[in-house]
Design a protein around this motif. Structure first.
Motif, short mmCIF file in Angstrom:
data_model
loop_
_atom_site.label_atom_id
_atom_site.label_comp_id
_atom_site.label_asym_id
_atom_site.label_seq_id
_atom_site.Cartn_x
_atom_site.Cartn_y
_atom_site.Cartn_z
N ALA A 184 0.97 -1.24 0.03
CA ALA A 184 -0.02 -0.01 -0.05
C ALA A 184 0.89 1.42 0.01
O ALA A 184 0.46 2.20 -0.48
N GLY A 185 2.06 1.19 0.75
CA GLY A 185 2.76 2.32 0.73
C GLY A 185 3.31 2.83 -0.66
O GLY A 185 3.67 3.89 -0.78
N ILE A 186 3.62 1.82 -1.62
CA ILE A 186 4.26 1.91 -2.85
C ILE A 186 2.94 2.57 -3.70
O ILE A 186 3.23 3.81 -4.39
N GLY A 187 1.55 2.26 -3.59
CA GLY A 187 0.57 2.75 -4.14
C GLY A 187 0.42 4.37 -3.74
O GLY A 187 0.34 5.35 -4.55
N ARG A 188 0.75 4.61 -2.30
CA ARG A 188 0.39 6.06 -1.92
C ARG A 188 1.70 7.04 -2.31
O ARG A 188 1.23 8.19 -2.52
N SER A 189 2.86 6.37 -2.53
CA SER A 189 4.01 7.16 -2.85
C SER A 189 4.13 7.49 -4.31
O SER A 189 5.00 8.26 -4.86
N THR A 190 3.46 6.78 -5.16
CA THR A 190 3.61 7.19 -6.55
C THR A 190 2.46 7.84 -7.11
O THR A 190 1.30 7.95 -6.56
N ALA A 191 2.79 8.69 -8.28
CA ALA A 191 1.75 9.35 -9.07
C ALA A 191 1.31 8.75 -10.41
O ALA A 191 0.21 9.20 -11.06
N ASP A 192 1.93 7.53 -10.45
CA ASP A 192 1.59 6.93 -11.80
C ASP A 192 0.16 6.13 -11.51
O ASP A 192 0.29 5.26 -10.56
N PRO A 193 -0.74 6.44 -12.21
CA PRO A 193 -2.04 5.69 -12.11
C PRO A 193 -1.68 4.32 -12.69
O PRO A 193 -2.59 3.29 -12.01
N LEU A 194 -1.06 3.88 -13.64
CA LEU A 194 -0.84 2.51 -13.79
C LEU A 194 -0.39 1.73 -12.37
O LEU A 194 -0.82 0.60 -12.34
N MET A 195 0.78 2.24 -11.92
CA MET A 195 1.20 1.71 -10.68
C MET A 195 0.02 1.61 -9.56
O MET A 195 0.03 0.49 -8.90
N LYS A 196 -0.58 2.69 -9.51
CA LYS A 196 -1.84 2.56 -8.48
C LYS A 196 -2.69 1.44 -8.83
O LYS A 196 -3.05 0.75 -7.89
N GLU A 197 -3.13 1.25 -10.05
CA GLU A 197 -3.96 0.30 -10.29
C GLU A 197 -3.24 -1.25 -10.08
O GLU A 197 -4.07 -2.13 -9.60
N GLN A 198 -2.17 -1.35 -10.49
CA GLN A 198 -1.59 -2.59 -9.92
C GLN A 198 -1.46 -2.87 -8.50
O GLN A 198 -1.75 -4.14 -8.10
N VAL A 199 -0.94 -1.89 -7.89
CA VAL A 199 -1.15 -2.04 -6.27
C VAL A 199 -2.44 -2.44 -5.71
O VAL A 199 -2.74 -3.26 -5.12
N ALA A 200 -3.51 -1.88 -6.41
CA ALA A 200 -4.99 -1.96 -6.13
C ALA A 200 -5.21 -3.47 -6.44
O ALA A 200 -5.86 -4.40 -5.47
N GLN A 201 -4.80 -3.90 -7.23
CA GLN A 201 -5.30 -5.35 -7.95
C GLN A 201 -4.62 -6.44 -6.95
O GLN A 201 -4.86 -7.45 -6.81
N LEU A 202 -3.10 -5.75 -6.90
CA LEU A 202 -2.40 -6.98 -5.93
C LEU A 202 -3.06 -7.08 -4.49
O LEU A 202 -3.22 -8.20 -4.07
N LEU A 203 -3.50 -5.95 -3.81
CA LEU A 203 -3.90 -6.13 -2.54
C LEU A 203 -5.32 -6.74 -2.54
O LEU A 203 -5.72 -7.68 -1.79
N LEU A 204 -6.14 -6.74 -3.87
CA LEU A 204 -7.28 -7.59 -3.94
C LEU A 204 -7.10 -9.06 -3.91
O LEU A 204 -7.71 -9.93 -3.46
N SER A 205 -5.95 -9.39 -4.88
CA SER A 205 -5.37 -10.64 -5.04
C SER A 205 -5.28 -11.35 -3.56
O SER A 205 -5.51 -12.50 -3.05
N LEU A 206 -4.66 -10.63 -2.69
CA LEU A 206 -4.26 -11.09 -1.45
C LEU A 206 -5.58 -11.47 -0.63
O LEU A 206 -5.44 -12.19 0.50
N ASP A 207 -6.60 -10.63 -1.07
CA ASP A 207 -7.61 -10.86 -0.16
C ASP A 207 -8.53 -12.19 -0.41
O ASP A 207 -9.26 -12.76 0.18
N LEU A 208 -8.19 -12.65 -1.73
CA LEU A 208 -8.83 -13.80 -2.22
C LEU A 208 -8.43 -15.06 -1.74
O LEU A 208 -7.29 -15.18 -1.28
#
Length: 302
Positions: free
Chosen positions: A278-302
């Protein structure tokens, strides 16, 4: 070596069908061929490697550990694995090894991940070579029970530094190997726990090995938590200084590894893993990286 494997196949059939002197002679020849095949691998023992690691020989994150196996007893095997025929030969010999020697082979493979991955990547991105080594890793890990898997983990912790292991995580071959090891262990842990719940005697014999695996996997995951941020960056950027691009972990292998690590981790370790991501997602302005971080966190919840 391949001729001896073919001869072993014939001897197995003779020993199974024969009686008396014929069967006894076939059995004697079979043992001799097995000794010769074992000798061709030039394997050391996992206990010797643990002693060497505890004595100061460690696989670290420097270039010399990437290009050449740190432990001299692993160098012949590492060179065999980057040749397709050599890797296939090791896979075929594996099924005929005793359990202790399979453990020795599994430990040697985990110690050779960096140089094998490096030389396969340097050989014009040898995807077939990586596939063959991963197939070998799957075969050997699935041939081990929880006690032997705990021995493999003991060897990793003795022979690597935390930084060395974190570098392995950031390579495609290393990530796939560690994910396979943790995934296989999870199957064995479940099997032992299920047997214990049913009151099976065999499960009682495995409780010591299960406890050893649990202690060591906690330590392994602690080391790996320190490399989550580097792993995520490596998979997105596909670049690590001093490594060929083809050697670097890709997104698929990264997700496989993080899901297995997250599954193996305790509550505190899971929180640390999620916070690093999550820290990587907060620290980047890149929308693609933010999306990848969100998808990864979702994968960990599954």
């Amino acid at each position: 070596g391949m001729l001896r494997l073919l001869a072993l196949h014939d001897l197995d059939q003779v020993a199974a069908a024969g009686v008396g002197e014929e069967a006894a002679a076939a059995s004697l020849s079979r043992r001799q061929y097995l000794r010769e095949l074992d000798g061709m691998l030039q394997l050391g023992t996992w206990t010797d490697a643990v002693a060497m690691g505890e004595g100061g020989s460690k696989i670290d994150s420097n270039l010399s550990c990437v290009t050449e196996a740190v432990f001299p007893m692993d160098r012949f095997l590492a060179h065999m694995l980057v040749v397709h025929k050599g890797c296939r030969f090791v896979t075929r010999v594996l099924v005929r090894l005793e359990a202790e020697r399979r453990t020795d082979l599994a430990c040697a493979l985990t110690r050779a991940l960096l140089p094998v991955g490096y030389h396969l990547a340097a050989a014009a991105d040898d995807a077939d070579g990586v596939f063959l080594v991963v197939k070998l890793l799957v075969t050997v890990f699935y041939a081990l029970d929880i006690a032997r898997l705990a021995n493999v983990l003991e060897g990793i912790l003795a022979c690597y530094t935390p930084r060395g292991l974190q570098l392995v995580m950031c390579t495609k071959l290393g990530a796939l190997a560690l994910a396979t090891l943790l995934g296989r262990a999870q199957v064995e842990v479940g099997r032992v726990q299920e047997a214990a719940a049913c009151g099976a005697f065999a499960a009682a014999e495995m409780q010591g090995a299960l406890a050893l695996w649990t202690r060591q996997s906690h330590r392994l995951v602690t080391w790996m938590c320190g490399g989550v941020e580097a792993l995520l960056h490596a998979s997105i950027q596909r670049s690590i200084s001093m490594l060929p691009e083809e050697m670097v972990v890709d997104n698929e292998a990264m997700v496989d590894l993080l899901c297995e690590v997250h599954h193996q981790a305790d509550k505190g370790q899971r929180a640390a893993i999620r916070e690093s991501i999550a820290g990587i997602g907060r620290s980047t302005a890149d929308p693609l990286m933010k999306e990848q971080v969100a998808q990864l966190l979702l994968s960990l919840d599954l």
